[in-house]
Design an enzyme around this catalytic site. Structure first.
Site, PDB file in Angstrom:
ATOM      1  N   ASP A 129    -150.915 -72.618  30.856  1.00 16.72           N
ATOM      2  CA  ASP A 129    -149.568 -72.506  31.544  1.00 16.72           C
ATOM      3  C   ASP A 129    -148.625 -72.939  30.416  1.00 16.72           C
ATOM      4  O   ASP A 129    -147.235 -73.217  30.832  1.00 16.72           O
ATOM      5  CB  ASP A 129    -149.650 -73.396  32.804  1.00 16.72           C
ATOM      6  CG  ASP A 129    -149.801 -75.093  32.316  1.00 16.72           C
ATOM      7  OD1 ASP A 129    -150.333 -75.264  31.310  1.00 16.72           O
ATOM      8  OD2 ASP A 129    -149.229 -75.797  33.217  1.00 16.72           O
ATOM      9  N   GLU A 130    -148.977 -73.259  29.277  1.00 17.11           N
ATOM     10  CA  GLU A 130    -147.764 -73.749  28.428  1.00 17.11           C
ATOM     11  C   GLU A 130    -147.789 -72.689  27.043  1.00 17.11           C
ATOM     12  O   GLU A 130    -147.340 -71.755  27.294  1.00 17.11           O
ATOM     13  CB  GLU A 130    -148.226 -75.365  27.941  1.00 17.11           C
ATOM     14  CG  GLU A 130    -148.132 -76.237  28.881  1.00 17.11           C
ATOM     15  CD  GLU A 130    -148.458 -77.581  28.453  1.00 17.11           C
ATOM     16  OE1 GLU A 130    -147.845 -78.038  27.364  1.00 17.11           O
ATOM     17  OE2 GLU A 130    -149.086 -78.330  29.022  1.00 17.11           O
TER      18      GLU A 130
END
Length: 332
Positions: free
Chosen positions: A130-131
């Site tokens: 998610d980064e």
């Protein structure tokens, strides 16, 4: 004043602060004159320069659409001006991006304290889906295809070249040079009584006295580098949620330093408080309403004048003259 590493002078452009008669009680907040670098990764100007290029280079993300600086922007106190930074998949990440200002002195790292070093810390956001959603295998191949990067790594890391470990060393070396510049507060500490307004002096007295902010925000960075439960409503377990879970750490998060704090809204690990007045009211109230667990804050009586004085003090911690130019990245 020059900033020195353990074995080398760090070439950061800070100006001298003339030492005059010092106001009483301020010595504990005096800036250090050296930057701590680990013995196994001493300061090297070339490696720091390479690390800066990597920090700003989107090649370190899976889709090559964001960089470390996307979440740690120097214009916003090395954070981002949104509650949750946006990751490579164009979705908000789990928490507010913490500042990396004065990272050389921060230990442990992350809001939940799960990393002991900058080298270890960098792995998390780079590989998190998610980064930055990248793999070091892909990053290594991508950087190796860039002639200039290949030459840099071969010269700076002879016999090693481009690999996960050297990428992390370069990033960490650069991040240890990210040091807040001299602010009005520092000139006051060094004896210039006119460096801060009277409201800020009253605010400092509150900060270190009745409000007792200094119990967690201590030292020149204004942090004790510890985990605290500050009474925010949340399901995020904080340091207690790090595997293996520890109930004693539930809802405890890392105390951030306060340098350049006026540039770093919104605040808290979840970005839930939009402004410094909101933060100070939260602490004065002893935490959010309806919190039934025992927290680490007690609250304090504060009128609007007190809040204004505390903000005036916090604003003196901002360095308004340090410029961080974006590096020119090598072409493919």
């Amino acid at each position: 004043m020059q900033w020195k590493a353990a074995a080398a002078v760090v070439p950061l452009l800070f100006w001298a602060v003339q030492s005059l008669a010092q106001p009483a009680g301020l010595d504990a907040f005096r800036r250090p004159d050296t930057v701590p670098f680990p013995e196994n990764a001493p300061y090297d100007r070339g490696i720091a320069t390479l690390g800066k290029m990597l920090f700003f280079d989107p090649r370190l993300s899976g889709a090559q659409n964001i960089s470390c600086s996307s979440c740690h922007n120097p214009s916003f106190g090395w954070e981002t001006p949104v509650p949750k930074a946006i990751g490579a998949a164009d979705n908000p990440v789990h928490r507010h991006a913490p500042t990396i200002l004065n990272a050389a002195w921060i230990t442990p790292l992350f809001w939940d304290g799960r990393a002991a070093s900058l080298e270890e810390q960098a792995v998390g956001p780079i590989t998190a889906p998610d980064e930055m959603n990248a793999s070091f295998e892909d990053i290594t191949a991508r950087l190796t295809a860039v002639t200039e990067y290949k030459a840099w790594f071969e010269r700076l890391f002879p016999g090693q070249g481009i690999r996960k470990e050297t990428i992390l060393t370069a990033l960490a070396t650069y991040q240890r040079t990210i040091v807040s510049g001299v602010a009005g507060f520092d000139r006051w500490v060094s004896g210039d009584d006119a460096a801060v307004p009277e409201a800020a002096k009253r605010g400092f007295a509150l900060f270190t006295g009745r409000a007792n902010c200094v119990s967690c925000h201590s030292g020149w960075m204004f942090t004790d580098n510890k985990m605290h439960d500050i009474g925010l409503p949340a399901s995020d377990l904080g340091s207690g949620g790090v595997s293996p879970q520890d109930p004693a750490g539930y809802f405890r998060f890392k105390t951030p330093g306060l340098r350049n704090i006026a540039l770093r809204a919104p605040y808290m690990h979840d970005g839930s408080l939009p402004s410094l007045p909101a933060v100070l009211r939260h602490y004065a109230d002893g935490g959010a309403a309806g919190i039934e667990r025992q927290t680490d804050i007690e609250g304090f009586a504060a009128n609007e004048g007190d809040i204004a004085d505390l903000i005036a003090f916090l604003e003196t911690l901002t360095d308004n003259e340090t410029n961080v130019p974006t590096p020119i990245l090598p072409a493919n």
